[in-house]
Design a protein around this motif. Structure first.
Motif, PDB file in Angstrom:
ATOM      1  N   ILE A  64       0.847  -1.187   0.000  1.00  0.00           N
ATOM      2  CA  ILE A  64       0.000   0.000   0.000  1.00  0.00           C
ATOM      3  C   ILE A  64       0.886   1.243   0.000  1.00  0.00           C
ATOM      4  CG2 ILE A  64      -0.143   0.253   2.510  1.00  0.00           C
ATOM      5  CD1 ILE A  64      -3.135   0.852   2.206  1.00  0.00           C
ATOM      6  N   GLU A  65       0.327   2.361  -0.417  1.00  0.00           N
ATOM      7  CA  GLU A  65       1.059   3.613  -0.309  1.00  0.00           C
ATOM      8  C   GLU A  65       1.314   3.905   1.165  1.00  0.00           C
ATOM      9  OE1 GLU A  65      -0.665   6.918  -2.399  1.00  0.00           O
ATOM     10  OE2 GLU A  65      -1.028   5.696  -4.181  1.00  0.00           O
ATOM     11  N   ASP A  66       2.304   4.739   1.431  1.00  0.00           N
ATOM     12  CA  ASP A  66       2.688   5.049   2.807  1.00  0.00           C
ATOM     13  C   ASP A  66       1.517   5.662   3.577  1.00  0.00           C
ATOM     14  OD1 ASP A  66       4.045   5.557   5.140  1.00  0.00           O
ATOM     15  OD2 ASP A  66       5.157   7.266   4.340  1.00  0.00           O
ATOM     16  N   THR A  67       1.136   5.001   4.656  1.00  0.00           N
ATOM     17  CA  THR A  67       0.074   5.524   5.517  1.00  0.00           C
ATOM     18  C   THR A  67       0.652   6.384   6.630  1.00  0.00           C
ATOM     19  OG1 THR A  67       0.160   3.601   6.974  1.00  0.00           O
ATOM     20  CG2 THR A  67      -1.379   3.486   5.116  1.00  0.00           C
ATOM     21  N   GLY A  68       1.969   6.273   6.843  1.00  0.00           N
ATOM     22  CA  GLY A  68       2.621   7.035   7.900  1.00  0.00           C
ATOM     23  C   GLY A  68       2.534   6.377   9.258  1.00  0.00           C
ATOM     24  N   HIS A  69       1.830   5.259   9.335  1.00  0.00           N
ATOM     25  CA  HIS A  69       1.716   4.573  10.622  1.00  0.00           C
ATOM     26  C   HIS A  69       1.727   3.064  10.423  1.00  0.00           C
ATOM     27  CE1 HIS A  69      -2.486   3.395   9.997  1.00  0.00           C
ATOM     28  NE2 HIS A  69      -2.615   4.573   9.397  1.00  0.00           N
ATOM     29  N   PHE A  70       2.074   2.398  11.463  1.00  0.00           N
ATOM     30  CA  PHE A  70       2.119   0.944  11.572  1.00  0.00           C
ATOM     31  C   PHE A  70       0.677   0.435  11.630  1.00  0.00           C
ATOM     32  CE2 PHE A  70       2.460  -2.530  14.784  1.00  0.00           C
ATOM     33  CZ  PHE A  70       3.497  -3.285  14.261  1.00  0.00           C
ATOM     34  N   ASN A  71       0.367  -0.615  10.876  1.00  0.00           N
ATOM     35  CA  ASN A  71      -0.992  -1.152  10.901  1.00  0.00           C
ATOM     36  C   ASN A  71      -0.964  -2.673  11.079  1.00  0.00           C
ATOM     37  OD1 ASN A  71      -0.686  -2.378   8.334  1.00  0.00           O
ATOM     38  ND2 ASN A  71      -1.099  -0.424   7.341  1.00  0.00           N
ATOM     39  N   ALA A  72      -2.101  -3.296  10.951  1.00  0.00           N
ATOM     40  CA  ALA A  72      -2.224  -4.729  11.231  1.00  0.00           C
ATOM     41  C   ALA A  72      -1.346  -5.585  10.324  1.00  0.00           C
ATOM     42  CB  ALA A  72      -3.681  -5.160  11.125  1.00  0.00           C
ATOM     43  N   VAL A  73      -1.216  -5.199   9.067  1.00  0.00           N
ATOM     44  CA  VAL A  73      -0.374  -5.984   8.162  1.00  0.00           C
ATOM     45  C   VAL A  73       1.086  -5.893   8.590  1.00  0.00           C
ATOM     46  CG1 VAL A  73       0.417  -6.229   5.775  1.00  0.00           C
ATOM     47  CG2 VAL A  73      -2.001  -5.785   6.258  1.00  0.00           C
ATOM     48  N   GLU A  74       1.548  -4.675   8.899  1.00  0.00           N
ATOM     49  CA  GLU A  74       2.926  -4.515   9.362  1.00  0.00           C
ATOM     50  C   GLU A  74       3.161  -5.241  10.689  1.00  0.00           C
ATOM     51  OE1 GLU A  74       1.573  -1.337   8.197  1.00  0.00           O
ATOM     52  OE2 GLU A  74       2.705  -1.340   6.330  1.00  0.00           O
ATOM     53  N   PHE A  75       2.151  -5.216  11.563  1.00  0.00           N
ATOM     54  CA  PHE A  75       2.241  -5.949  12.833  1.00  0.00           C
ATOM     55  C   PHE A  75       2.533  -7.415  12.537  1.00  0.00           C
ATOM     56  CE2 PHE A  75       0.699  -6.115  17.361  1.00  0.00           C
ATOM     57  CZ  PHE A  75       0.788  -7.479  17.550  1.00  0.00           C
ATOM     58  N   ASN A  76       1.740  -8.002  11.661  1.00  0.00           N
ATOM     59  CA  ASN A  76       1.877  -9.423  11.373  1.00  0.00           C
ATOM     60  C   ASN A  76       3.206  -9.743  10.704  1.00  0.00           C
ATOM     61  OD1 ASN A  76       1.404 -12.052   9.875  1.00  0.00           O
ATOM     62  ND2 ASN A  76      -0.397 -11.920  11.185  1.00  0.00           N
ATOM     63  N   ILE A  77       3.609  -8.963   9.706  1.00  0.00           N
ATOM     64  CA  ILE A  77       4.890  -9.214   9.035  1.00  0.00           C
ATOM     65  C   ILE A  77       6.051  -9.060  10.026  1.00  0.00           C
ATOM     66  CG2 ILE A  77       6.512  -8.345   7.289  1.00  0.00           C
ATOM     67  CD1 ILE A  77       4.016  -7.642   5.573  1.00  0.00           C
ATOM     68  N   SER A  78       6.011  -8.002  10.829  1.00  0.00           N
ATOM     69  CA  SER A  78       7.088  -7.772  11.802  1.00  0.00           C
ATOM     70  C   SER A  78       7.136  -8.885  12.837  1.00  0.00           C
ATOM     71  CB  SER A  78       6.897  -6.414  12.488  1.00  0.00           C
ATOM     72  OG  SER A  78       6.940  -5.372  11.544  1.00  0.00           O
ATOM     73  N   TYR A  79       5.968  -9.292  13.327  1.00  0.00           N
ATOM     74  CA  TYR A  79       5.918 -10.403  14.284  1.00  0.00           C
ATOM     75  C   TYR A  79       6.530 -11.656  13.654  1.00  0.00           C
ATOM     76  CZ  TYR A  79       4.366 -14.288  17.074  1.00  0.00           C
ATOM     77  OH  TYR A  79       4.364 -15.432  17.812  1.00  0.00           O
ATOM     78  N   ASN A  80       6.103 -11.982  12.433  1.00  0.00           N
ATOM     79  CA  ASN A  80       6.624 -13.181  11.772  1.00  0.00           C
ATOM     80  C   ASN A  80       8.140 -13.129  11.648  1.00  0.00           C
ATOM     81  OD1 ASN A  80       4.086 -14.279  11.481  1.00  0.00           O
ATOM     82  ND2 ASN A  80       3.913 -13.823   9.307  1.00  0.00           N
ATOM     83  N   GLN A  81       8.679 -12.002  11.231  1.00  0.00           N
ATOM     84  CA  GLN A  81      10.125 -11.919  11.060  1.00  0.00           C
ATOM     85  C   GLN A  81      10.853 -12.085  12.382  1.00  0.00           C
ATOM     86  OE1 GLN A  81      11.004  -8.387   8.728  1.00  0.00           O
ATOM     87  NE2 GLN A  81       9.939  -9.222   6.940  1.00  0.00           N
ATOM     88  N   LEU A  82      10.337 -11.474  13.441  1.00  0.00           N
ATOM     89  CA  LEU A  82      10.998 -11.600  14.740  1.00  0.00           C
ATOM     90  C   LEU A  82      10.836 -12.999  15.329  1.00  0.00           C
ATOM     91  CD1 LEU A  82      12.765 -10.228  16.824  1.00  0.00           C
ATOM     92  CD2 LEU A  82      10.699  -9.276  17.875  1.00  0.00           C
ATOM     93  N   ILE A  83       9.674 -13.629  15.175  1.00  0.00           N
ATOM     94  CA  ILE A  83       9.524 -14.992  15.707  1.00  0.00           C
ATOM     95  C   ILE A  83      10.384 -15.967  14.908  1.00  0.00           C
ATOM     96  CG2 ILE A  83       7.431 -15.673  14.433  1.00  0.00           C
ATOM     97  CD1 ILE A  83       8.231 -16.672  18.065  1.00  0.00           C
ATOM     98  N   TYR A  84      10.462 -15.801  13.590  1.00  0.00           N
ATOM     99  CA  TYR A  84      11.312 -16.684  12.791  1.00  0.00           C
ATOM    100  C   TYR A  84      12.769 -16.578  13.246  1.00  0.00           C
ATOM    101  CZ  TYR A  84       7.677 -17.530   9.194  1.00  0.00           C
ATOM    102  OH  TYR A  84       6.551 -17.910   8.510  1.00  0.00           O
ATOM    103  N   TYR A  85      13.245 -15.364  13.462  1.00  0.00           N
ATOM    104  CA  TYR A  85      14.630 -15.198  13.897  1.00  0.00           C
ATOM    105  C   TYR A  85      14.818 -15.724  15.328  1.00  0.00           C
ATOM    106  CZ  TYR A  85      19.168 -13.451  15.060  1.00  0.00           C
ATOM    107  OH  TYR A  85      20.479 -13.389  15.474  1.00  0.00           O
ATOM    108  N   THR A  86      13.868 -15.420  16.207  1.00  0.00           N
ATOM    109  CA  THR A  86      13.957 -15.884  17.593  1.00  0.00           C
ATOM    110  C   THR A  86      13.995 -17.410  17.642  1.00  0.00           C
ATOM    111  OG1 THR A  86      12.869 -13.874  18.376  1.00  0.00           O
ATOM    112  CG2 THR A  86      12.868 -15.762  19.876  1.00  0.00           C
ATOM    113  N   LEU A  87      13.172 -18.062  16.835  1.00  0.00           N
ATOM    114  CA  LEU A  87      13.189 -19.526  16.786  1.00  0.00           C
ATOM    115  C   LEU A  87      14.519 -20.045  16.252  1.00  0.00           C
ATOM    116  CD1 LEU A  87       9.582 -20.292  15.525  1.00  0.00           C
ATOM    117  CD2 LEU A  87      10.551 -20.901  17.757  1.00  0.00           C
TER     118      LEU A  87
END
Length: 189
Positions: A64-87
Motif C-alpha cells: 500500500i502507499e505510505d500511511t505514515g503509521h504501523f498497521n495490522a499488516v505490518e504488525f503481522n509481518i514484523s511479528y513473523n520476522q521476529l519470531i522466525y529469527y527468535t526460533l
C-alpha cells in the motif's frame, strides 16, 4: 547477547559472520519481495522465557502507499520476522529443552510450511511510526500436543513501540508442526 543487523542496516561491531548469516537465512523468504522490515535483533534467555528484541523500519510498504503509521499488516509481518529469527537462535543455541533436538536444518525445512499462527490477538493503543520502531517478543510456555498430529504450541507476547510513545501489543500462539522424527509434510519445498 549478540546483536546483529540485516544487510539493510548499518554494521554492528559485535555481530559475528554466523549471526549475520543466520539473520540473512531467516529472512530469505522475504528477500525477493523487498519486505525485510527487521533491521537489528538479539535473542536471550530470561528466566523461564526466551526474549527476542528487534528494531524495524519500513522504507516502503510492500502492499500500500505510505500511511505514515504501523498497521495490522505490518504488525503481522514484523511479528513473523521476529519470531522466525527468535526460533532460529533458540534452536541454534538450544535455549528451549522442548525443541533441543531440532537442528537448523530441521527448522529451515519447516520454517514456512510448519510454523503457523493458531491464535492471534492484537491491540493498537497509540499510533506507531512505521519509519522506525522496535519490538520485544517473549516466548513463554512451550507445550507438546498430539491431537490430529504432533506439534509444539508456543505462547508468545509481543510489544511494539516507537520513540514518540507509539504502542501496540499482542498475544499470539504459534504451533510448530511436524517435529523432527516425524514425517515432514511436503518436504520438497
Amino acid at each position: 547477547m549478540t546483536t546483529i543487523e540485516s544487510p539493510n542496516g548499518p554494521s554492528v561491531s559485535d555481530a559475528t559472520a554466523a549471526d549475520i548469516a543466520l539473520l540473512e537465512r531467516t529472512m530469505r523468504p522475504y528477500a525477493s519481495k523487498d519486505t525485510i522490515y527487521l533491521r537489528r535483533a538479539h535473542v536471550e534467555p530470561r528466566g523461564d522465557s526466551i526474549v527476542g528484541v528487534g528494531e524495524f523500519a519500513i522504507t516502503e510498504s510492500c502492499y500500500i502507499e505510505d500511511t505514515g503509521h504501523f498497521n495490522a499488516v505490518e504488525f503481522n509481518i514484523s511479528y513473523n520476522q521476529l519470531i522466525y529469527y527468535t526460533l532460529a537462535v533458540t534452536i541454534r543455541d538450544r535455549l528451549a529443552p522442548e525443541i533441543a533436538n531440532w537442528s537448523l536444518a530441521d527448522y529451515w525445512v519447516r520454517q514456512l510450511p510448519s510454523v503457523l499462527i493458531s491464535r492471534f490477538e492484537s491491540r493498537y493503543v497509540r499510533p506507531i511510526r512505521s519509519s522506525g520502531y522496535s519490538a520485544t517478543l517473549t516466548i513463554g510456555d512451550i507445550e507438546f500436543r498430539h491431537r490430529s498430529r504432533p506439534l509444539f504450541a508456543l505462547r508468545t507476547r509481543v510489544e511494539f513501540t516507537d520513540p514518540a510513545g507509539g504502542y501496540a501489543c499482542g498475544d499470539i500462539e504459534i504451533v510448530l508442526l511436524d517435529p523432527p522424527g516425524q514425517p515432514v509434510a511436503d518436504a520438497a519445498r
